[in-house]
Write a protein that holds these residues in place. Structure first.
Motif, PDB file in Angstrom:
ATOM      1  N   LEU A 283     105.358  38.633  30.687  1.00 47.64           N
ATOM      2  CA  LEU A 283     106.504  38.413  31.306  1.00 47.64           C
ATOM      3  C   LEU A 283     107.483  37.618  30.484  1.00 47.64           C
ATOM      4  CD1 LEU A 283     107.184  40.242  33.969  1.00 47.64           C
ATOM      5  CD2 LEU A 283     106.594  41.239  32.225  1.00 47.64           C
ATOM      6  N   GLY A 284     106.464  36.530  30.311  1.00 53.22           N
ATOM      7  CA  GLY A 284     107.504  34.884  30.160  1.00 53.22           C
ATOM      8  C   GLY A 284     107.562  34.202  30.893  1.00 53.22           C
ATOM      9  N   HIS A 285     106.983  32.988  31.155  1.00 53.26           N
ATOM     10  CA  HIS A 285     107.293  31.824  31.643  1.00 53.26           C
ATOM     11  C   HIS A 285     108.626  31.422  32.185  1.00 53.26           C
ATOM     12  CE1 HIS A 285     103.040  31.187  31.516  1.00 53.26           C
ATOM     13  NE2 HIS A 285     102.940  31.637  30.233  1.00 53.26           N
ATOM     14  N   ARG A 286     109.493  31.084  31.634  1.00 57.61           N
ATOM     15  CA  ARG A 286     110.909  31.263  31.501  1.00 57.61           C
ATOM     16  C   ARG A 286     111.728  32.203  32.691  1.00 57.61           C
ATOM     17  NH1 ARG A 286     115.493  32.004  30.367  1.00 57.61           N
ATOM     18  NH2 ARG A 286     117.692  31.141  29.683  1.00 57.61           N
ATOM     19  N   ARG A 287     110.979  33.541  32.189  1.00 60.53           N
ATOM     20  CA  ARG A 287     112.189  34.302  32.775  1.00 60.53           C
ATOM     21  C   ARG A 287     111.161  34.529  34.529  1.00 60.53           C
ATOM     22  NH1 ARG A 287     110.353  39.858  29.807  1.00 60.53           N
ATOM     23  NH2 ARG A 287     112.194  38.555  28.614  1.00 60.53           N
ATOM     24  N   VAL A 288     109.701  34.170  34.590  1.00 59.12           N
ATOM     25  CA  VAL A 288     109.149  34.350  35.531  1.00 59.12           C
ATOM     26  C   VAL A 288     109.284  33.312  36.560  1.00 59.12           C
ATOM     27  CG1 VAL A 288     107.294  34.559  37.092  1.00 59.12           C
ATOM     28  CG2 VAL A 288     107.633  36.176  35.104  1.00 59.12           C
TER      29      VAL A 288
ATOM     30  N   VAL B  87     105.458  26.561  36.372  1.00 61.00           N
ATOM     31  CA  VAL B  87     105.120  24.783  35.942  1.00 61.00           C
ATOM     32  C   VAL B  87     104.641  23.944  34.451  1.00 61.00           C
ATOM     33  CG1 VAL B  87     105.871  22.568  36.474  1.00 61.00           C
ATOM     34  CG2 VAL B  87     107.087  24.178  37.719  1.00 61.00           C
ATOM     35  N   LEU B  88     103.090  24.095  34.684  1.00 59.68           N
ATOM     36  CA  LEU B  88     102.334  23.663  34.033  1.00 59.68           C
ATOM     37  C   LEU B  88     101.937  24.439  32.692  1.00 59.68           C
ATOM     38  CD1 LEU B  88      98.970  23.071  36.532  1.00 59.68           C
ATOM     39  CD2 LEU B  88     100.280  21.912  34.572  1.00 59.68           C
ATOM     40  N   SER B  89     102.189  25.819  32.812  1.00 54.36           N
ATOM     41  CA  SER B  89     102.433  26.898  31.648  1.00 54.36           C
ATOM     42  C   SER B  89     102.817  26.019  30.680  1.00 54.36           C
ATOM     43  CB  SER B  89     102.271  28.337  31.941  1.00 54.36           C
ATOM     44  OG  SER B  89     101.118  28.755  32.986  1.00 54.36           O
TER      45      SER B  89
ATOM     46  N   ASP C 111      95.642  28.978  27.061  1.00 57.44           N
ATOM     47  CA  ASP C 111      94.458  29.112  28.586  1.00 57.44           C
ATOM     48  C   ASP C 111      95.245  28.355  29.238  1.00 57.44           C
ATOM     49  OD1 ASP C 111      91.729  30.445  27.382  1.00 57.44           O
ATOM     50  OD2 ASP C 111      91.592  28.744  26.689  1.00 57.44           O
ATOM     51  N   ALA C 112      96.521  28.005  29.240  1.00 59.87           N
ATOM     52  CA  ALA C 112      97.385  26.865  30.126  1.00 59.87           C
ATOM     53  C   ALA C 112      98.220  28.507  31.216  1.00 59.87           C
ATOM     54  CB  ALA C 112      99.029  27.035  29.255  1.00 59.87           C
ATOM     55  N   ALA C 113      98.185  29.236  30.357  1.00 61.04           N
ATOM     56  CA  ALA C 113      98.376  30.211  32.299  1.00 61.04           C
ATOM     57  C   ALA C 113      97.171  30.554  33.203  1.00 61.04           C
ATOM     58  CB  ALA C 113      98.536  31.452  31.988  1.00 61.04           C
ATOM     59  N   ASP C 114      95.834  30.436  32.838  1.00 62.51           N
ATOM     60  CA  ASP C 114      94.500  30.646  33.506  1.00 62.51           C
ATOM     61  C   ASP C 114      94.233  29.242  34.109  1.00 62.51           C
ATOM     62  OD1 ASP C 114      95.040  32.558  31.076  1.00 62.51           O
ATOM     63  OD2 ASP C 114      92.834  33.251  32.280  1.00 62.51           O
TER      64      ASP C 114
END
Length: 454
Positions: free
Chosen positions: A58-63, A105-107, A384-387
Motif C-alpha cells: 500500500l506504500g510505506h509512507r501511507r502505512v 522505518v527500515l524500508s 527485498d527491503a520489506a522482507d
C-alpha cells in the motif's frame, strides 16, 4: 521516522515501573497487570511481518502514517482507561499500531538512502532501537514519580499524544511520496503465509510472556511445540510458493542472503541479553533494594547513554578495529554484565564500579547490535527491503521476549529457592542471572570468531 520508532519502543518498557501504581488505582490482579505489559508485546510481535508486507503493498509512507495515527489514538485511550479490561484492550490496539508503523522505518531507509548515508541512517536506527528499552524505564520512572496534576500512571501513555500529533503533521510534509509504479509492481499479501506466520508467532509469544506468571503449565510447553511445527510448515509453504513463481510473504532468498543467518542469531542473542538484563535488574533494584520508580528508572541512564553514543560513532573508529567490533562487543558485554552482578552481590548499591559496569554493558551491546544490523542490511536489494525489515524487526522483538522469559524465570526461581526475600537474597539471584547472561553474550562472541575462521 526515528522519533516515531523511539516512541513506540518506549512503550514496550515504560509501563514496567508504573505497574504498582496502575495495580493500586485500577485494583488490577497480577494476571491483569501482566496482560497490560504483555498485550502490547504480543500484538507487536505477531503483526510485524504483516505490517512490513502492507507497506510494500500500500506504500510505506501511507502505512507508516496510518500506524502512527492508530498508535497515537490508542495511547490516548490507554491514558483515559477506567478499568483493567479497557487498558488491556487498548494496549493490544497500541501494539498493532506499532507493528504497522515500525517496519516502514527500515524500508524507507533502505529505499531512500544509499552508500555511506544509508550506513549512517542504519547506525542511528540501531542506536534508537536498543536504547528505547532503557530510556523507557528512565522516562517511566520520571513520569510516575512526578505525578503530574495527580494523574499518577496516566502520563506514561498520554505523553505519546502530543508527540504523535507533531510527528503526524511533520511526517505528512517530509516523508517521501510512495512510488506509484513500485506499488503496481508490489507482490500480493500471501494470505496463507500471513495466517501461518501469525499463528506460529502467537503460539511462540503467548507462553513466553505468560508462562512465568502461570508457573509454566502444560499448555505453555504444548504451545511452544506447536509453534515449532508451524514455523516449519510456514517455511515449507513459502519455499514451494517461491519455486512456483508465486509471491511469498518472506522471499527465501532473503534468508539465504550472505550473513543474514548469522545476523539473526546475533540479534537474538544481543536483544535477549539486553532485555533479560534490564528485567532482572529492575526486579532486584525495586524489589530487593526498594528503590523508588524515579531512582530505578535513572539507574539505567548510563547504559542507555553509552549505547546510543557507541551506536552512533562506531563507524568512525579505526578501520583496523572494524572486523573485531562485533565479537569484541559481545565479549565486553559478557564481562560487564557479570561485573554488575559482582558489584551488587552483597546487597549493596555497588558504588562507582557499578556504573563502570553499566557503561560496559551499554558499549558491548551496542557493538554487538549496531554493526550486525547495519552490515546485514547494507547489501539487501531495495525490492527485498520489506522482507528484511519485517524479518529483523520480528527477530529483535522475539529476542526481547526470549530474554525476559528465560532470564526472568531464572531470577525468580533462584529467588524463590533462597527463601526469605531481601536485598541479599535478591542480589544472589541477580548474580546467578548475570552469569547466565554473560554466557549468552559469550556465545555471540564465539559466533563471530567461528564465522571469521570460515
Amino acid at each position: 521516522m526515528l522519533a516515531a520508532q523511539f516512541m513506540a519502543l518506549l512503550d514496550v518498557f515504560i509501563v514496567n515501573v508504573a505497574l504498582p501504581t496502575i495495580g493500586s488505582e485500577l485494583h488490577a490482579s497480577g494476571a491483569g497487570l501482566q496482560l497490560v505489559v504483555a498485550g502490547y508485546s504480543i500484538a507487536y510481535a505477531v503483526l510485524l511481518i504483516t505490517g512490513a508486507r502492507l507497506g510494500d503493498r500500500l506504500g510505506h509512507r501511507r502505512v507508516h502514517l496510518a500506524g502512527l495515527a492508530l498508535f497515537t489514538a490508542a495511547s490516548l485511550a490507554c491514558g483515559l482507561a477506567q478499568g483493567t479490561g479497557e487498558l488491556i484492550a487498548f494496549r493490544l490496539i497500541q501494539g498493532a499500531g506499532s507493528a504497522v508503523m515500525i517496519p516502514q522505518v527500515l524500508s524507507l531507509i533502505q529505499r531512500n538512502f544509499t552508500g555511506e548515508a544509508r550506513a549512517r541512517a542504519l547506525g542511528a536506527y540501531a542506536a534508537v532501537l536498543a536504547t528505547g528499552a532503557a530510556a523507557g524505564q528512565v522516562l517511566g520512572g520520571v513520569l510516575v514519580s512526578a505525578d503530574l496534576f495527580g494523574t499518577g500512571w496516566r502520563p506514561v501513555f498520554l505523553v505519546n499524544v502530543p508527540v504523535g500529533v507533531v510527528l503526524l503533521t511533520v511526517g505528512r510534509r517530509v516523508l517521501p511520496r510512495d512510488d506509484a509504479e513500485a506499488l503496481e509492481r508490489s507482490r500480493g499479501l500471501d494470505l496463507p503465509g500471513l495466517v501461518l506466520l501469525a499463528a506460529a508467532v502467537s503460539l511462540f509469544t503467548v507462553p513466553l510472556v505468560l508462562g512465568q506468571e502461570e508457573d509454566w503449565p502444560l499448555w505453555s510447553w504444548l504451545s511452544l511445540g506447536a509453534a515449532a511445527v508451524l514455523f516449519a510448515v510456514f517455511w515449507l509453504y513459502e519455499s514451494r510458493l517461491a519455486r512456483r513463481g508465486g509471491a511469498p510473504l518472506i522471499a527465501p532468498r532473503v534468508l539465504r542472503h550472505p550473513g543474514i543467518g548469522l545476523a539473526v542469531f546475533r540479534l537474538l542473542a544481543v536483544m535477549a541479553v539486553n532485555a533479560g538484563f534490564l528485567f532482572a535488574l529492575t526486579l532486584h533494584i525495586q524489589g530487593g533494594l526498594g528503590y523508588s520508580a524515579l531512582r530505578a528508572g535513572l539507574t539505567f541512564a548510563p547504559t542507555a547513554v553509552v549505547f546510543g553514543l557507541v551506536g552512533l560513532t562506531w563507524r568512525t573508529w579505526p578501520a583496523s578495529w572494524q572486523r573485531a567490533l562485533i565479537p569484541g562487543g559481545f565479549a565486553l558485554a559478557a564481562v560487564s554484565v557479570a561485573g554488575v552482578g559482582g558489584a551488587l552481590k552483597d546487597g549493596g548499591d555497588g558504588g562507582l564500579w557499578l556504573y563502570v559496569a553499566f557503561a560496559g554493558v551499554g558499549a558491548g551491546l551496542a557493538l554487538g547490535f549496531s554493526p550486525t544490523l547495519t552490515r546485514a542490511l547494507a547489501t539487501v536489494r531495495p525490492e527485498d527491503a520489506a522482507d528484511a525489515s519485517g524479518l529483523l524487526a520480528t527477530v529483535t522483538q522475539l529476542g526481547q521476549l526470549i530474554g525476559v522469559a528465560a532470564f526472568g524465570t531464572l531470577f525468580l526461581n533462584r529467588l524463590e529457592s533462597l527463601g526469605a526475600p531481601g536485598a541479599y537474597t535478591s542480589a544472589d539471584a541477580l548474580l546467578a542471572c548475570t552469569y547466565a547472561l554473560a554466557a549468552t553474550a559469550t556465545l555471540g562472541a564465539v559466533s563471530g570468531l567461528v564465522r571469521r575462521r570460515r
